[in-house]
Design an enzyme around this catalytic site. Structure first.
Site, mmCIF file in Angstrom:
data_model
loop_
_atom_site.group_PDB
_atom_site.id
_atom_site.type_symbol
_atom_site.label_atom_id
_atom_site.label_comp_id
_atom_site.label_asym_id
_atom_site.label_seq_id
_atom_site.Cartn_x
_atom_site.Cartn_y
_atom_site.Cartn_z
ATOM 1 N N LYS A 9 0.823 -1.210 0.000
ATOM 2 C CA LYS A 9 0.000 0.000 0.000
ATOM 3 C C LYS A 9 0.862 1.268 0.000
ATOM 4 O O LYS A 9 2.067 1.211 0.256
ATOM 5 C CB LYS A 9 -0.940 -0.030 1.213
ATOM 6 C CG LYS A 9 -1.949 -1.178 1.165
ATOM 7 C CD LYS A 9 -2.949 -1.074 2.312
ATOM 8 C CE LYS A 9 -3.979 -2.176 2.245
ATOM 9 N NZ LYS A 9 -4.998 -2.060 3.314
ATOM 10 N N TYR A 49 -12.593 -2.476 -3.616
ATOM 11 C CA TYR A 49 -13.132 -2.523 -2.254
ATOM 12 C C TYR A 49 -14.662 -2.518 -2.234
ATOM 13 O O TYR A 49 -15.260 -2.090 -1.247
ATOM 14 C CB TYR A 49 -12.568 -1.364 -1.439
ATOM 15 C CG TYR A 49 -11.127 -1.585 -0.997
ATOM 16 C CD1 TYR A 49 -10.760 -2.703 -0.261
ATOM 17 C CD2 TYR A 49 -10.132 -0.656 -1.300
ATOM 18 C CE1 TYR A 49 -9.444 -2.907 0.158
ATOM 19 C CE2 TYR A 49 -8.806 -0.856 -0.881
ATOM 20 C CZ TYR A 49 -8.488 -1.982 -0.155
ATOM 21 O OH TYR A 49 -7.195 -2.180 0.254
ATOM 22 N N PHE A 57 -15.717 3.466 6.981
ATOM 23 C CA PHE A 57 -14.348 3.780 6.586
ATOM 24 C C PHE A 57 -14.131 3.733 5.067
ATOM 25 O O PHE A 57 -13.014 3.914 4.596
ATOM 26 C CB PHE A 57 -13.359 2.841 7.283
ATOM 27 C CG PHE A 57 -13.601 1.368 7.038
ATOM 28 C CD1 PHE A 57 -13.081 0.738 5.919
ATOM 29 C CD2 PHE A 57 -14.354 0.616 7.931
ATOM 30 C CE1 PHE A 57 -13.302 -0.611 5.686
ATOM 31 C CE2 PHE A 57 -14.579 -0.735 7.706
ATOM 32 C CZ PHE A 57 -14.048 -1.351 6.580
ATOM 33 N N ARG A 85 -1.574 -14.701 3.990
ATOM 34 C CA ARG A 85 -2.391 -14.014 5.013
ATOM 35 C C ARG A 85 -1.740 -14.161 6.386
ATOM 36 O O ARG A 85 -1.723 -13.228 7.174
ATOM 37 C CB ARG A 85 -3.809 -14.593 5.055
ATOM 38 C CG ARG A 85 -4.577 -14.444 3.757
ATOM 39 C CD ARG A 85 -5.311 -13.169 3.619
ATOM 40 N NE ARG A 85 -6.281 -12.944 4.662
ATOM 41 C CZ ARG A 85 -7.030 -11.857 4.745
ATOM 42 N NH1 ARG A 85 -6.882 -10.885 3.852
ATOM 43 N NH2 ARG A 85 -7.905 -11.706 5.712
ATOM 44 N N THR A 91 -5.465 -7.712 10.342
ATOM 45 C CA THR A 91 -5.738 -6.432 9.680
ATOM 46 C C THR A 91 -5.292 -5.248 10.530
ATOM 47 O O THR A 91 -4.715 -4.290 10.029
ATOM 48 C CB THR A 91 -7.250 -6.310 9.377
ATOM 49 O OG1 THR A 91 -7.640 -7.445 8.595
ATOM 50 C CG2 THR A 91 -7.568 -5.049 8.615
ATOM 51 N N ARG A 102 2.535 -6.880 9.087
ATOM 52 C CA ARG A 102 1.827 -5.773 9.743
ATOM 53 C C ARG A 102 2.285 -5.611 11.194
ATOM 54 O O ARG A 102 2.373 -4.496 11.715
ATOM 55 C CB ARG A 102 0.319 -6.000 9.680
ATOM 56 C CG ARG A 102 -0.243 -5.811 8.268
ATOM 57 C CD ARG A 102 -1.655 -6.312 8.204
ATOM 58 N NE ARG A 102 -2.313 -6.044 6.939
ATOM 59 C CZ ARG A 102 -3.329 -6.757 6.476
ATOM 60 N NH1 ARG A 102 -3.782 -7.786 7.176
ATOM 61 N NH2 ARG A 102 -3.883 -6.461 5.324
ATOM 62 N N ASN A 112 -2.233 -0.073 6.877
ATOM 63 C CA ASN A 112 -1.738 -1.382 7.341
ATOM 64 C C ASN A 112 -0.835 -2.095 6.333
ATOM 65 O O ASN A 112 -0.833 -3.315 6.237
ATOM 66 C CB ASN A 112 -2.897 -2.265 7.815
ATOM 67 C CG ASN A 112 -3.853 -2.633 6.715
ATOM 68 O OD1 ASN A 112 -3.749 -2.104 5.610
ATOM 69 N ND2 ASN A 112 -4.769 -3.535 6.987
ATOM 70 N N HIS A 115 -2.081 -5.414 1.350
ATOM 71 C CA HIS A 115 -3.373 -6.090 1.135
ATOM 72 C C HIS A 115 -3.098 -7.465 0.530
ATOM 73 O O HIS A 115 -2.195 -7.613 -0.286
ATOM 74 C CB HIS A 115 -4.240 -5.290 0.153
ATOM 75 C CG HIS A 115 -5.415 -6.078 -0.346
ATOM 76 N ND1 HIS A 115 -6.587 -6.168 0.361
ATOM 77 C CD2 HIS A 115 -5.558 -6.860 -1.443
ATOM 78 C CE1 HIS A 115 -7.418 -6.967 -0.304
ATOM 79 N NE2 HIS A 115 -6.819 -7.400 -1.397
ATOM 80 N N GLU A 126 -9.394 -10.229 -7.969
ATOM 81 C CA GLU A 126 -8.423 -9.135 -7.816
ATOM 82 C C GLU A 126 -7.293 -9.243 -8.850
ATOM 83 O O GLU A 126 -6.851 -8.231 -9.388
ATOM 84 C CB GLU A 126 -7.886 -9.119 -6.378
ATOM 85 C CG GLU A 126 -8.979 -8.690 -5.396
ATOM 86 C CD GLU A 126 -8.652 -8.929 -3.928
ATOM 87 O OE1 GLU A 126 -7.514 -9.359 -3.611
ATOM 88 O OE2 GLU A 126 -9.538 -8.698 -3.087
HETATM 89 P P1 CMP Z 1 -7.330 -4.647 3.380
HETATM 90 O O1 CMP Z 1 -6.762 -6.004 3.631
HETATM 91 O O2 CMP Z 1 -6.751 -3.866 2.276
HETATM 92 O O3 CMP Z 1 -8.899 -4.805 3.135
HETATM 93 C C1 CMP Z 1 -9.825 -3.854 3.526
HETATM 94 C C2 CMP Z 1 -9.204 -2.708 4.241
HETATM 95 O O4 CMP Z 1 -10.081 -1.888 4.937
HETATM 96 C C3 CMP Z 1 -8.281 -3.236 5.314
HETATM 97 O O5 CMP Z 1 -7.149 -3.808 4.712
HETATM 98 C C4 CMP Z 1 -8.029 -1.994 6.127
HETATM 99 O O6 CMP Z 1 -6.968 -1.231 5.591
HETATM 100 C C5 CMP Z 1 -9.325 -1.248 5.942
HETATM 101 N N1 CMP Z 1 -10.120 -1.251 7.157
HETATM 102 C C6 CMP Z 1 -10.739 -2.268 7.722
HETATM 103 N N2 CMP Z 1 -11.366 -1.893 8.838
HETATM 104 C C7 CMP Z 1 -11.126 -0.573 8.960
HETATM 105 C C8 CMP Z 1 -11.497 0.404 9.898
HETATM 106 N N3 CMP Z 1 -12.270 0.095 10.941
HETATM 107 N N4 CMP Z 1 -11.046 1.642 9.717
HETATM 108 C C9 CMP Z 1 -10.272 1.962 8.641
HETATM 109 N N5 CMP Z 1 -9.906 1.073 7.695
HETATM 110 C C10 CMP Z 1 -10.328 -0.172 7.872
#
Ligand code: CMP
Length: 143
Positions: A9, A49, A57, A85, A91, A102, A112, A115, A126
């Site tokens: 990211k 997404y 969010f 994963r 996450t 992470r 984070n 992805h 994807e």
């Molecule tokens: P990712 O694995 O890219 O998939 C969905 C993304 O949403 C996740 O990583 C986070 O970066 C983001 N995400 C999930 N929950 C939240 C949250 N509560 N606030 C902000 N971002 C979020």
């Protein structure tokens, strides 16, 4: 052989973590079969997404992921979806174990680092969103 979509990211690209992250997947034994440094358009971010549309969010997620270049990749190997994963960690980086990507490099959920596809269905979807068939390489890895 199983394939997954992984994306470094904008936060991690800006912090010069591309090499560190790629090295972990290489050392594990997975095979990099496609990669590109790119800036995601807003429509592509919304498509990627789509499952989060309507969540509080969602807008922040789209603006963050389009805020700078990402490094999009396809990795291949046995059980690569689940293994990657595990290597990424939870996450929320504060809940991710030390030793995971992470856990080692992140602090907050909305920045984070990486992805990764969470199922074979999302991996297929994807990969197709980011790469054409011609961009995915096929080669032997005997060493
Ligand atoms: P990712 O694995 O890219 O998939 C969905 C993304 O949403 C996740 O990583 C986070 O970066 C983001 N995400 C999930 N929950 C939240 C949250 N509560 N606030 C902000 N971002 C979020």
């Amino acid at each position: 052989m199983e394939q997954t979509f992984l994306m470094i990211k904008p936060d991690a690209v800006q912090r010069n973590l591309i090499g560190e992250i790629i090295a972990r997947f290489e050392r594990k034994g997975f095979k990099l079969v496609a990669a590109k440094l790119m800036t995601i358009s807003e429509p592509l971010a919304k498509q990627h997404y789509a499952e989060h549309k309507g969540k509080p969010f969602f807008n922040d997620l789209v603006s963050f992921i389009t805020s700078g270049p990402v490094f999009a990749m396809v990795w291949q190997g046995e059980n690569v979806i689940e293994s990657s994963r595990k290597m990424m960690g939870k996450t929320n980086p504060q809940e991710a174990e030390t030793g995971t990507i992470r856990g080692d490099f992140g602090i907050v959920t909305h920045r984070n680092i990486i992805h990764g596809s969470d199922s074979s269905e999302s991996a297929g979807r994807e990969i197709n969103l980011y790469f054409s068939k011609e961009e995915i390489q096929s080669y032997e890895k005997n060493v």
